[in-house]
Write a protein that holds these residues in place. Structure first.
Motif, short mmCIF file in Angstrom:
data_model
loop_
_atom_site.label_atom_id
_atom_site.label_comp_id
_atom_site.label_asym_id
_atom_site.label_seq_id
_atom_site.Cartn_x
_atom_site.Cartn_y
_atom_site.Cartn_z
N ILE A 282 0.85 -1.19 0.00
CA ILE A 282 0.00 0.00 0.00
C ILE A 282 0.89 1.24 0.00
N GLY A 283 0.61 2.15 -0.91
CA GLY A 283 1.34 3.42 -0.95
C GLY A 283 0.46 4.55 -0.46
N LEU A 284 0.94 5.28 0.54
CA LEU A 284 0.19 6.40 1.12
C LEU A 284 0.98 7.69 0.90
N ASP A 285 0.35 8.67 0.27
CA ASP A 285 1.03 9.95 0.05
C ASP A 285 1.36 10.61 1.38
N ILE A 286 2.56 11.15 1.47
CA ILE A 286 2.96 11.92 2.64
C ILE A 286 2.71 13.39 2.28
N SER A 287 1.74 14.00 2.94
CA SER A 287 1.39 15.38 2.60
C SER A 287 2.06 16.40 3.50
N ASP A 288 2.36 16.03 4.72
CA ASP A 288 3.00 16.95 5.65
C ASP A 288 4.25 16.29 6.22
N VAL A 289 5.37 16.99 6.10
CA VAL A 289 6.64 16.46 6.60
C VAL A 289 7.57 17.65 6.86
N SER A 290 8.44 17.52 7.84
CA SER A 290 9.38 18.61 8.10
C SER A 290 10.35 18.73 6.93
N LYS A 291 10.86 19.93 6.71
CA LYS A 291 11.82 20.17 5.62
C LYS A 291 13.05 19.29 5.79
N GLU A 292 13.49 19.15 7.03
CA GLU A 292 14.69 18.38 7.31
C GLU A 292 14.50 16.89 6.97
N TYR A 293 13.35 16.35 7.35
CA TYR A 293 13.11 14.92 7.07
C TYR A 293 12.91 14.70 5.58
N LYS A 294 12.26 15.64 4.91
CA LYS A 294 12.09 15.55 3.46
C LYS A 294 13.46 15.51 2.78
N LYS A 295 14.36 16.37 3.22
CA LYS A 295 15.72 16.37 2.65
C LYS A 295 16.42 15.03 2.91
N PHE A 296 16.21 14.46 4.09
CA PHE A 296 16.79 13.17 4.44
C PHE A 296 16.31 12.09 3.46
N ILE A 297 15.01 12.07 3.20
CA ILE A 297 14.45 11.07 2.26
C ILE A 297 15.01 11.30 0.86
#
Length: 102
Positions: A83-98
């Protein structure tokens, strides 16, 4: 860039570790968490109550097809949960990590 949380359940910790390792080493996932869960479902007209390992896979949406293919290749189930779930809210730092690790 869109991010995705992919979920799958595995029959054993060893199977879950194998799938997690492959996805991380191939750069398809940035982080994967494993949790013990109890699953209740119907399979072939029988009620099932199983302990499973849930993988929570953080990745880029563009990796979903490759992740799905790799899970199907490595998984012991005839019909694995993918199952794929869109991530709509995430910290800028964690987004950069991904983004950096995929």
């Amino acid at each position: 860039m869109k991010l995705l949380l992919v979920q799958t359940t595995c029959a054993s910790k060893d199977e879950a570790k194998k799938i997690a390792r492959v996805l991380i080493e191939k750069g398809l996932a940035a982080c994967i968490q494993m949790s013990k869960v109890e699953s209740y479902y119907m399979w072939k007209n029988e009620f099932c109550d199983d302990e499973e390992i849930l993988l929570s896979i953080k990745t880029k949406k563009e990796n979903f097809k490759k992740i799905k293919s790799k899970i199907k290749e490595l998984h012991s189930y005839d019909v694995p949960e993918i199952i794929g779930l869109d991530i709509s809210d995430v910290s800028k730092e964690y987004k950069k990590f991904i983004e950096k690790n995929c």
